[in-house]
Design a protein around this motif. Structure first.
Motif, PDB file in Angstrom:
ATOM      1  N   PRO A 155    -128.664  41.157   3.407  1.00  0.00           N
ATOM      2  CA  PRO A 155    -127.406  41.010   4.149  1.00  0.00           C
ATOM      3  C   PRO A 155    -127.493  41.809   5.453  1.00  0.00           C
ATOM      4  O   PRO A 155    -128.068  42.892   5.485  1.00  0.00           O
ATOM      5  CB  PRO A 155    -126.346  41.605   3.223  1.00  0.00           C
ATOM      6  N   THR A 156    -126.934  41.286   6.489  1.00  0.00           N
ATOM      7  CA  THR A 156    -127.017  41.946   7.789  1.00  0.00           C
ATOM      8  C   THR A 156    -126.199  43.227   7.781  1.00  0.00           C
ATOM      9  O   THR A 156    -125.198  43.353   7.085  1.00  0.00           O
ATOM     10  CB  THR A 156    -126.493  41.024   8.906  1.00  0.00           C
ATOM     11  N   ASP A 157    -126.663  44.188   8.540  1.00  0.00           N
ATOM     12  CA  ASP A 157    -125.954  45.456   8.659  1.00  0.00           C
ATOM     13  C   ASP A 157    -124.660  45.245   9.420  1.00  0.00           C
ATOM     14  O   ASP A 157    -124.581  44.413  10.319  1.00  0.00           O
ATOM     15  CB  ASP A 157    -126.823  46.483   9.396  1.00  0.00           C
ATOM     16  N   LEU A 158    -123.679  46.026   9.026  1.00  0.00           N
ATOM     17  CA  LEU A 158    -122.397  45.944   9.709  1.00  0.00           C
ATOM     18  C   LEU A 158    -122.490  46.589  11.079  1.00  0.00           C
ATOM     19  O   LEU A 158    -123.305  47.475  11.319  1.00  0.00           O
ATOM     20  CB  LEU A 158    -121.319  46.643   8.897  1.00  0.00           C
ATOM     21  N   ASP A 159    -121.604  46.195  11.914  1.00  0.00           N
ATOM     22  CA  ASP A 159    -121.456  46.813  13.219  1.00  0.00           C
ATOM     23  C   ASP A 159    -121.081  48.271  12.981  1.00  0.00           C
ATOM     24  O   ASP A 159    -120.186  48.553  12.181  1.00  0.00           O
ATOM     25  CB  ASP A 159    -120.345  46.068  13.976  1.00  0.00           C
ATOM     26  N   PRO A 160    -121.760  49.222  13.617  1.00  0.00           N
ATOM     27  CA  PRO A 160    -121.454  50.639  13.366  1.00  0.00           C
ATOM     28  C   PRO A 160    -119.992  50.988  13.638  1.00  0.00           C
ATOM     29  O   PRO A 160    -119.450  51.907  13.027  1.00  0.00           O
ATOM     30  CB  PRO A 160    -122.372  51.398  14.316  1.00  0.00           C
ATOM     31  N   ARG A 161    -119.343  50.263  14.488  1.00  0.00           N
ATOM     32  CA  ARG A 161    -117.934  50.527  14.776  1.00  0.00           C
ATOM     33  C   ARG A 161    -117.060  50.168  13.583  1.00  0.00           C
ATOM     34  O   ARG A 161    -115.937  50.645  13.470  1.00  0.00           O
ATOM     35  CB  ARG A 161    -117.487  49.748  16.010  1.00  0.00           C
ATOM     36  N   ILE A 165    -114.168  51.445   8.498  1.00  0.00           N
ATOM     37  CA  ILE A 165    -113.316  50.509   7.766  1.00  0.00           C
ATOM     38  C   ILE A 165    -113.983  50.133   6.450  1.00  0.00           C
ATOM     39  O   ILE A 165    -113.323  50.041   5.418  1.00  0.00           O
ATOM     40  CB  ILE A 165    -113.023  49.259   8.630  1.00  0.00           C
ATOM     41  N   GLN A 166    -115.299  49.970   6.466  1.00  0.00           N
ATOM     42  CA  GLN A 166    -116.032  49.653   5.247  1.00  0.00           C
ATOM     43  C   GLN A 166    -115.899  50.789   4.237  1.00  0.00           C
ATOM     44  O   GLN A 166    -115.753  50.556   3.042  1.00  0.00           O
ATOM     45  CB  GLN A 166    -117.508  49.376   5.563  1.00  0.00           C
ATOM     46  N   GLU A 167    -115.909  52.034   4.723  1.00  0.00           N
ATOM     47  CA  GLU A 167    -115.739  53.192   3.832  1.00  0.00           C
ATOM     48  C   GLU A 167    -114.371  53.152   3.156  1.00  0.00           C
ATOM     49  O   GLU A 167    -114.244  53.479   1.974  1.00  0.00           O
ATOM     50  CB  GLU A 167    -115.886  54.492   4.626  1.00  0.00           C
ATOM     51  N   ILE A 168    -113.347  52.760   3.887  1.00  0.00           N
ATOM     52  CA  ILE A 168    -111.988  52.690   3.329  1.00  0.00           C
ATOM     53  C   ILE A 168    -111.949  51.669   2.190  1.00  0.00           C
ATOM     54  O   ILE A 168    -111.423  51.940   1.100  1.00  0.00           O
ATOM     55  CB  ILE A 168    -110.970  52.325   4.432  1.00  0.00           C
ATOM     56  N   PHE A 169    -112.555  50.511   2.415  1.00  0.00           N
ATOM     57  CA  PHE A 169    -112.573  49.482   1.374  1.00  0.00           C
ATOM     58  C   PHE A 169    -113.369  49.947   0.170  1.00  0.00           C
ATOM     59  O   PHE A 169    -113.000  49.681  -0.984  1.00  0.00           O
ATOM     60  CB  PHE A 169    -113.146  48.177   1.909  1.00  0.00           C
ATOM     61  N   THR A 170    -114.444  50.666   0.384  1.00  0.00           N
ATOM     62  CA  THR A 170    -115.272  51.166  -0.716  1.00  0.00           C
ATOM     63  C   THR A 170    -114.468  52.164  -1.548  1.00  0.00           C
ATOM     64  O   THR A 170    -114.538  52.167  -2.788  1.00  0.00           O
ATOM     65  CB  THR A 170    -116.548  51.819  -0.173  1.00  0.00           C
ATOM     66  N   LYS A 171    -113.690  53.041  -0.902  1.00  0.00           N
ATOM     67  CA  LYS A 171    -112.880  54.042  -1.628  1.00  0.00           C
ATOM     68  C   LYS A 171    -111.844  53.347  -2.492  1.00  0.00           C
ATOM     69  O   LYS A 171    -111.566  53.781  -3.611  1.00  0.00           O
ATOM     70  CB  LYS A 171    -112.210  54.995  -0.647  1.00  0.00           C
ATOM     71  N   PHE A 172    -111.239  52.258  -1.999  1.00  0.00           N
ATOM     72  CA  PHE A 172    -110.232  51.552  -2.790  1.00  0.00           C
ATOM     73  C   PHE A 172    -110.863  50.879  -4.008  1.00  0.00           C
ATOM     74  O   PHE A 172    -110.221  50.730  -5.044  1.00  0.00           O
ATOM     75  CB  PHE A 172    -109.498  50.518  -1.943  1.00  0.00           C
ATOM     76  N   LYS A 173    -112.118  50.463  -3.912  1.00  0.00           N
ATOM     77  CA  LYS A 173    -112.778  49.832  -5.062  1.00  0.00           C
ATOM     78  C   LYS A 173    -113.046  50.865  -6.159  1.00  0.00           C
ATOM     79  O   LYS A 173    -113.055  50.540  -7.337  1.00  0.00           O
ATOM     80  CB  LYS A 173    -114.111  49.202  -4.634  1.00  0.00           C
TER      81      LYS A 173
END
Length: 175
Positions: A155-161, A165-173
């Motif tokens: 899977p392609t890496d996310l945009d560093p910016r 936001i990805q961290e926030i979604f990971t914490k909710f999971k």
């Protein structure tokens, strides 16, 4: 195809009805060149309204071969064109040159049907062409058509910016 307008212009109220065959085999724009795979003759109705003014109506159906915007597979795109135009041939030469952009499909006393249809295609062209509403597109790494199967690419890496936001979604999971 050129249509001679001299006969229509001779008498006020004169009407010319005809089917004109398109000479164009493809449509070219800034987006590319798209072949026409089926075309109907253009049904034209040209009426002299008097005082060297013409009322032109017409219709035709064309089918183009256009690549899907997501997966690049060829898609048949039908366009049904209907148009109404007015042409004023009594204007002076200088005024006609200024308005030539609006009536570039009339050259002297000839109507260029291909140019008229081309201008109608331009305004009727779809903004997005998809082979299916749920088209998955192509893999950005290897170019595999994802509608036909999957690939083994990471899977392609996310945009560093977007990492925060990805961290926030990971914490909710985790909760």
């Amino acid at each position: 195809m050129l249509v001679d307008l001299n006969e229509v212009l001779k008498n006020d109220g004169k009407v010319l009805q005809m089917n004109a065959v398109l000479d164009m085999k493809s449509y070219t724009s800034v987006q590319g060149e798209f072949p026409i795979i089926r075309k109907e003759p253009v049904s034209l109705h040209i009426q002299n309204k008097g005082n060297r003014e013409l009322f032109i109506t017409g219709m035709t159906e064309l089918v183009f071969l256009v690549p899907c915007d997501r997966c690049l597979e060829d898609v048949e795109v039908p366009l049904k064109l209907q148009f109404e135009r007015e042409a004023d041939l009594k204007q002076s030469e200088g005024v006609q040159k200024q308005e030539s952009e609006e009536q570039y499909y009339i050259d002297g006393y000839n109507l260029d049907v291909d140019k008229l249809v081309c201008s109608e295609i331009l305004v009727s062209w779809p903004s997005k062409v998809l082979c299916a509403e749920d088209c998955k597109g192509i893999c950005p790494t290897c170019g595999t058509n994802l509608n036909l199967g999957t690939c083994d690419c990471e899977p392609t890496d996310l945009d560093p910016r977007m990492a925060k936001i990805q961290e926030i979604f990971t914490k909710f999971k985790e909760v």
